[in-house]
Scaffold this active site. Structure first.
Site, short mmCIF file in Angstrom:
data_model
loop_
_atom_site.label_atom_id
_atom_site.label_comp_id
_atom_site.label_asym_id
_atom_site.label_seq_id
_atom_site.Cartn_x
_atom_site.Cartn_y
_atom_site.Cartn_z
CB CYS A 17 4.72 15.84 57.64
SG CYS A 17 4.30 16.55 59.21
N GLY A 18 3.18 12.47 57.58
CA GLY A 18 3.41 11.11 58.04
C GLY A 18 3.43 11.01 59.55
#
Lengths: 133, 294
Positions: free
Chosen positions: B91-92
């Site tokens: 998720c980044g």
């Protein structure tokens, strides 16, 4: 009849918001009914039924478990720790709660806490009886 | 030079990856909507709670004994950092930016000679912080099996913290989480939760602040009951904001991954076509020159 603003806020959502005639609260020092023009009071709640009267003969019941009520002349805000409207309530839910409370009761040694939980269980039983009508 | 078959394989594998990232993006988008709604519907409760607490603290009789949750222990030797991160990766920069904020905070405190303790909520933050603060981490709380974050989860964590506070394990607790500003903006935030910081609300509540309240039971009892609940609410809000931020961050990360995969496919297809043409040309030349030689 005069009405006042009533908000019932649960942790996950707002359960009720609108003008009502009267609200009966399970205050920790005893049941009380709030009518328009009530003196400002801040009270804690115990487990019990909250009876909302929207207009004569029309109302709602909500089972609340702990929380606060902030009362003043024009509005009433109930911040409930857990609240379940009567329509969503089933005996199974109450049974599960009673079982959980009994577990807590057995787990604690503190006398005051035991008393408190005992009260909760009694209230839940009462709610269950009220439900079967 | 890679053979045609190699190139073909490479393109298929990138395409498969793109499908996965695309699917993850869509799942994140669907979850985001739900998480965002949960975060938003929890807001009124937290706001009302803060308002009541603000009124109460502002009108508190001077000289009365204030609960330790509000006044603190009077020391600031031991700091507890509660770091809330996600259970899953991909998720980044979501997990790493929260962890970085917590790490900087911890380093600063340690440089000042304070004792630091860390509780991790969520496995990813634990994985990152474990490398540097192995001895400082006192507990890892996993919320992996939880489908819908509820009041109970927050209550469990709050109870844990209160138990430690009463046992004198720390003086100040700070909560680290990511505030959900919008789908593309999540802001890592540090918030002190013990002792409680109360924002003045006089202006907001207007008339109700002046009214003299009757308290049932006493002022002190209500405050004592309200403060732990406020802690739970703050934690719940942080968890919900975090959940929404996580999905937002994942959506963004997967979107750019999908785009990157698309670009890569384009590039590889170009190389593939060129190679194919070059081979056809080569074969033709071979045939023609063979015919001429006869």
């Amino acid at each position: 009849m005069a009405t006042f603003q009533f908000d019932l806020v649960g942790p996950e959502r707002i359960l009720y918001s609108g003008a009502v005639d009267a609200v009966q609260l399970p205050g920790s020092e005893g049941e009380m009914t709030v009518l328009p023009g009530h003196a400002p009071v801040l009270t804690t709640l115990k487990t019990g039924m909250l009876v909302i009267t929207e207009s004569p003969q029309h109302g709602k019941r909500v089972l609340v478990r702990g929380g606060f009520a902030e009362i003043n002349a024009t509005s009433l805000t109930v911040i409930a720790e857990r609240a379940t409207p009567l329509e969503e309530l089933t005996p199974a839910i109450i049974d599960a709660d009673i079982a959980a409370a009994e577990l807590l009761y057995d787990a604690t040694d503190d006398y005051d806490r035991k008393l408190e939980i005992e009260g909760q269980i009694a209230q839940l039983r009462e709610a269950k009886v009220a439900l079967s009508f | 030079m890679a053979s045609l078959k190699d190139l073909r394989n490479r393109i298929t594998s990138v395409k498969a990856t793109q499908k996965i990232t695309k699917a993850m993006q869509m799942v994140a988008a669907a979850k985001l909507r739900r998480a965002q709604m949960a975060a938003e519907s929890a807001r009124p409760y937290a706001e009302r709670m803060a308002q009541v607490l603000g009124n109460l603290a502002a009108n508190l009789t001077p000289g009365a004994e204030t609960p330790r949750l509000l006044s603190g222990t009077g020391q600031d030797h031991t700091h507890l950092l509660v770091v809330c991160t996600a259970e899953r990766g991909l998720c980044g920069a979501f997990n790493s930016s929260i962890s970085r904020l917590a790490r900087d905070h911890a380093r600063r405190l340690m440089a000042q000679g304070k004792t630091v303790k860390i509780i991790c909520v969520g496995k990813k933050g634990y994985d990152v912080l474990r490398r540097e603060f192995r001895d400082q981490i006192v507990e890892l709380i996993e919320l992996r099996g939880v489908r819908q974050l509820g009041f109970e989860n927050a209550e469990g964590i709050a109870r844990n913290l209160l138990g430690r506070y009463d046992a004198g394990e720390f003086d100040i607790a700070t909560l680290f989480y990511s505030r959900f500003r919008s789908v593309i903006a999540q802001i890592p935030t540090a918030q002190q939760i013990i002792p409680a910081e109360i924002a003045p609300t006089e202006a907001a509540s207007g008339a109700s602040a002046d009214a003299v309240y009757e308290y049932e039971p006493g002022e002190g009892e209500i405050l004592a009951a309200l403060l732990p609940r406020n802690l739970t609410v703050q934690i719940l809000r942080a968890l919900l904001e975090n959940a929404a931020s996580e999905q937002g961050a994942r959506m963004g990360a997967m979107d750019s991954a999908t785009r990157n995969a698309g670009e890569m496919i384009k590039k590889q297809t170009l190389i593939y076509n060129r190679t194919r043409q070059a081979m056809i040309t080569k074969e033709l030349i071979e045939i023609i020159s063979g015919a001429e030689a006869l």
